[in-house]
Write an enzyme that holds these catalytic residues in place. Sequence first.
Site, PDB file in Angstrom:
ATOM      1  N   ARG A  10     -30.707  67.904 -22.054  1.00 28.53           N
ATOM      2  CA  ARG A  10     -30.677  66.622 -21.107  1.00 28.53           C
ATOM      3  C   ARG A  10     -29.528  65.879 -21.415  1.00 28.53           C
ATOM      4  O   ARG A  10     -29.268  65.361 -22.370  1.00 28.53           O
ATOM      5  CB  ARG A  10     -31.931  66.342 -20.989  1.00 28.53           C
ATOM      6  CG  ARG A  10     -32.977  67.099 -20.611  1.00 28.53           C
ATOM      7  CD  ARG A  10     -34.695  66.658 -20.522  1.00 28.53           C
ATOM      8  NE  ARG A  10     -35.250  67.340 -20.058  1.00 28.53           N
ATOM      9  CZ  ARG A  10     -36.643  67.269 -19.641  1.00 28.53           C
ATOM     10  NH1 ARG A  10     -37.121  66.181 -20.021  1.00 28.53           N
ATOM     11  NH2 ARG A  10     -37.372  68.198 -19.275  1.00 28.53           N
ATOM     12  N   GLU A  66     -26.534  75.174 -10.688  1.00 35.61           N
ATOM     13  CA  GLU A  66     -27.657  75.132 -10.148  1.00 35.61           C
ATOM     14  C   GLU A  66     -28.218  75.848  -9.110  1.00 35.61           C
ATOM     15  O   GLU A  66     -29.339  76.738  -9.051  1.00 35.61           O
ATOM     16  CB  GLU A  66     -28.257  73.461 -10.093  1.00 35.61           C
ATOM     17  CG  GLU A  66     -28.417  72.946 -11.389  1.00 35.61           C
ATOM     18  CD  GLU A  66     -29.357  73.199 -12.259  1.00 35.61           C
ATOM     19  OE1 GLU A  66     -30.522  73.964 -11.701  1.00 35.61           O
ATOM     20  OE2 GLU A  66     -29.182  72.903 -13.598  1.00 35.61           O
ATOM     21  N   GLU A  69     -28.292  79.441 -10.217  1.00 36.32           N
ATOM     22  CA  GLU A  69     -29.418  79.964 -10.689  1.00 36.32           C
ATOM     23  C   GLU A  69     -30.840  79.928 -10.175  1.00 36.32           C
ATOM     24  O   GLU A  69     -31.519  80.947 -10.206  1.00 36.32           O
ATOM     25  CB  GLU A  69     -29.524  78.937 -12.256  1.00 36.32           C
ATOM     26  CG  GLU A  69     -28.258  78.917 -13.040  1.00 36.32           C
ATOM     27  CD  GLU A  69     -28.362  77.960 -13.988  1.00 36.32           C
ATOM     28  OE1 GLU A  69     -27.432  78.095 -14.731  1.00 36.32           O
ATOM     29  OE2 GLU A  69     -29.315  77.068 -13.961  1.00 36.32           O
TER      30      GLU A  69
END
Length: 180
Positions: A10, A66, A69
């Site tokens: 993160r 993103e 995915e």
Amino acid sequence: MMKFKPNQTRTYDREGFKKRAACLCFRSEQEDEVLLVSSSRYPDQWIVPGGGMEPEEEPGGAAVREVYEEAGVKGKLGRLLGIFENQDRKHRTYVYVLTVTEILEDWEDSVNIGRKREWFKVEDAIKVLQCHKPVHAEYLEKLKLGCSPANGNSTVPSLPDNNALFVTAAQTSGLPSSVR
């Protein structure tokens, strides 16, 4: 700043907000149908595909990764709609517009966690998102209020981090539509 979790890193900005990126994936440049995906936590709920940025990753690249995915699509990355702040979850999400050019039959999240995807008319997507993910509904509200290419208004330019446009739920109601 970075924090490590199993199988993910993160990244955070200077103020401690998690750096995220997402795309409003449209079937065409008319931007009238948007692709939503099922939530990994609540499979009967719909969300806008997006997630955390990786170290050294640019927001546009993270957004494209993103949606590949989570939604199994590729496309043409368009304008930055804005940077949306979620004070409760301490997230800042760069939200882009993407016109879908390729839809994969099987993709990472469909195989691994059974994620689904579905096309929605923008109005219907807003209604669906308002219950479970009101911040995601704000993305589409902002698009409708001033950033759609169909209404003749100018688009929001990509801004460097130090001049970034931040939009929070409390701010949008008092802003003129040209900056919402």
